[in-house]
Motif scaffolding. Structure first.
Motif, PDB file in Angstrom:
ATOM      1  N   THR A  92      52.378  32.452 -45.391  1.00 15.59           N
ATOM      2  CA  THR A  92      52.654  33.364 -44.290  1.00 15.59           C
ATOM      3  C   THR A  92      54.122  33.235 -43.937  1.00 15.59           C
ATOM      4  O   THR A  92      54.661  32.131 -43.888  1.00 15.59           O
ATOM      5  N   GLY A  98      53.572  37.882 -41.082  1.00 15.34           N
ATOM      6  CA  GLY A  98      52.960  38.635 -42.168  1.00 15.34           C
ATOM      7  C   GLY A  98      52.983  37.838 -43.464  1.00 15.34           C
ATOM      8  O   GLY A  98      53.520  36.735 -43.519  1.00 15.34           O
ATOM      9  N   ALA A  99      52.375  38.395 -44.503  1.00 13.24           N
ATOM     10  CA  ALA A  99      52.358  37.717 -45.787  1.00 13.24           C
ATOM     11  C   ALA A  99      52.257  38.739 -46.904  1.00 13.24           C
ATOM     12  O   ALA A  99      51.632  39.787 -46.736  1.00 13.24           O
ATOM     13  N   LEU A 100      52.894  38.422 -48.014  1.00 13.53           N
ATOM     14  CA  LEU A 100      52.770  39.254 -49.202  1.00 13.53           C
ATOM     15  C   LEU A 100      51.910  38.466 -50.188  1.00 13.53           C
ATOM     16  O   LEU A 100      52.303  37.408 -50.656  1.00 13.53           O
ATOM     17  N   LEU A 101      50.706  38.958 -50.416  1.00  8.98           N
ATOM     18  CA  LEU A 101      49.754  38.238 -51.253  1.00  8.98           C
ATOM     19  C   LEU A 101      49.779  38.873 -52.643  1.00  8.98           C
ATOM     20  O   LEU A 101      49.224  39.948 -52.850  1.00  8.98           O
ATOM     21  N   ALA A 122      46.355  34.061 -46.779  1.00  6.25           N
ATOM     22  CA  ALA A 122      47.669  33.633 -46.304  1.00  6.25           C
ATOM     23  C   ALA A 122      47.506  32.286 -45.604  1.00  6.25           C
ATOM     24  O   ALA A 122      46.444  31.992 -45.059  1.00  6.25           O
TER      25      ALA A 122
END
Ligand code: GDP
Ligand code: MG
Lengths: 355, 137
Positions: A92, A98-101, A122
């Protein structure tokens, strides 16, 4: 946590879960991950038959090829008709929350296989929540009935050591670019690994890293024999591989010698050997009795995690406690108290409330 | 629990066109706005998109369609979502899509579609607004 029965709004998803619906599993994971009301009861309801599934963790620095290896390994297990759950954790962002998975990018070949369920998570940072909810998600997948669950960790910092407590077999993935064996030792990876994989075997530097790792492991093995503890019981520290290994060396079955393998995740080279080695480790876990020990140690950790989280929740949701907190702050600023006297008041109040 | 639940969004790039710069820009913008963004890379089929959306239990699927195939791709993904019991997921997206087509797709239950000139903050505001009126779990 009183009722021990799923709250009504979870009945539908619970029924789906128990009937093997993917949608039910997916929703159940969200309920647990978001700690929605009644999530503990949901877990309690489905975790009835204890651990069944084989849990394999993959850790190592970002870019080492963990996702690619998980995809290659999953493909191979599908060839053996195993049903698989995959959990992939990405960080995160501390700035936005936010998070880019992105782990699924490497898993497109298995994306529509009905025998595979992939979930990205995340870290969501704070308060050790990561480890607890990742372990809970693995427990859900276990209860759902997968033959095997693969867990891919973030690969940075402390968290990965914690997540490895969710796995029976921990595969540490390194690449020549990620540094030498000394760095791996400093990062604590020697203690965590059941199997080392040097990925990107097509790159220069791979043979040297393999050699260094073997030397480092050899040194450790020598030291271990001198460190045998005098006695043992069910001990939470056993989740740490170092103690487990020295413990096993007391028994009839020989200890596990950590192997160093090479793979090329893009061509699939070395993946069969990795599968064989994971199986060999499994056999060793079973024959040495380590698997039972490991699961007991893990249960101990899980209980502690749940109690810690409940205590925090009870404390900071209580008006009385928050009042005492404010009071404590005032006492400290006027020189009449310390953080310790304030904490003492709070703990007393909590214990009285519960008694 | 005090803090709001994270919104999960799948940013999907269907079709055969060979670059995903636009999709990556959108994915990063949503990440920076506090979303949990699942990104699956190029060349996604509707089946891959829907399977990922369900397993990941996302709230929203945002598709970037530049190939001109929007009139087949959006309805196909929507139909698969409905068929698999995932009609609670908002399907939205963007690309080079004529006004008339946007209107027609909206009639088919597809969310707002954003043209080439629009800023990512419009899409983010739209999704947040949608979420605030529908959240249940
Ligand atoms: N040359 C080479 N590249 C690889 C290999 N395995 C993975 N990669 C590439 O390394 C990059 C990172 O891989 P990924 O699986 O996402 O790593 P992760 O961050 O550890 O999960 C990707 O571009 C992969 O295509 C390999 O064995 N050889
Ligand atoms: Mg990865």
């Amino acid at each position: 946590m009183k009722s021990k029965r799923p709250v009504p709004e979870h009945q539908v998803l619970l029924q789906g879960f128990l009937e093997g619906s993917v949608l039910g599993l997916a929703r159940a994971i969200s309920v647990v991950e978001n700690e929605r009301d009644g999530f503990q009861d949901l877990l309690h309801t489905v975790m009835t038959s204890g651990p069944q599934t084989k849990r394999v963790g993959f850790t190592g620095p970002p870019g080492a090829g963990k996702s690619s290896i998980v995809a290659a390994v999953a493909t191979a297990y599908r060839g053996l008709e195993e049903h698989l759950g995959i959990v992939a954790v990405d960080p995160t962002s501390p700035y936005s929350g936010g998070a880019l998975l992105g782990d699924r990018i490497r898993m497109n070949d298995i994306a529509t296989d009905p025998g595979i369920f992939i979930r990205s998570m995340a870290t969501r940072g704070s308060l050790g929540g990561l480890a607890t909810s990742t372990k809970e998600v693995v427990d859900l997948m276990d209860s759902f009935g997968f033959d095997r669950v693969l867990v891919e960790t973030v690969g940075v910092g402390q968290t990965e050591l914690e997540v490895t407590a969710a796995a029976d077999t921990v595969v540490v993935v390194l690449v020549p670019e990620s540094g030498d064996a000394i760095q791996a030792m400093k990062a604590g990876l020697m203690e965590v690994a059941d199997i080392f994989v040097v990925n990107k075997a097509d790159r220069p530097g791979a043979p040297r890293l393999v050699k260094e790792l073997r030397q480092a492991l050899h040194l450790r093995a020598g030291r271990e024999l001198r460190d045998i503890p005098a006695h043992h019981g069910v001990d939470l520290g056993k989740a740490m591989k170092r103690e487990r290994m020295s413990d096993a060396s007391e028994q009839e079955v020989e200890g596990w010698a950590v192997p160093v393998l090479t793979t090329n995740a893009l061509t699939g080279e070395g993946v069969d050997k990795l599968l064989e080695t994971i199986e060999a480790h499994r056999r060793w876990l079973v024959e040495s009795g380590e698997l039972g020990e490991l699961r007991r140690a893990r249960s101990g950790i899980r209980i502690r995690d749940v109690v810690d989280r409940e205590m925090r929740r009870i404390a900071w949701n209580s008006e009385r406690v928050n009042g005492l907190l404010t009071q404590g702050v005032e006492e400290i600023s006027s020189g009449r108290g310390t953080p310790y006297s304030a904490a003492d008041n709070i703990l007393r109040a909590l214990l009285q409330d519960r008694a | 629990m005090g803090d709001e639940r994270k919104i999960r969004i799948l940013v999907a790039k269907p079709g055969l066109d060979g670059h995903d710069r636009g999709a990556k820009v959108i994915a990063s913008a949503f990440r920076d706005a506090g979303f949990e963004v699942v990104y699956t890379g190029l060349h996604q089929t509707p089946e891959m998109i829907v399977s990922a959306a369900i397993q990941e239990d996302v709230d929203v699927v945002a598709m970037s369609v530049l190939s001109g195939a929007h009139m087949t791709l959006f309805p196909r993904v929507k139909a698969l979502l409905d068929e698999l019991g995932a009609d609670h997921i908002l399907l939205t997206g963007g690309g080079i899509i004529p006004e008339d087509d946007v209107a027609e797709l909206e009639l088919e239950g597809i969310g707002r579609l954003f043209g080439p000139g629009t800023s990512t903050s419009d899409a983010i505001a739209y999704v947040k607004e949608w979420f605030s009126t529908t959240d249940e779990a």
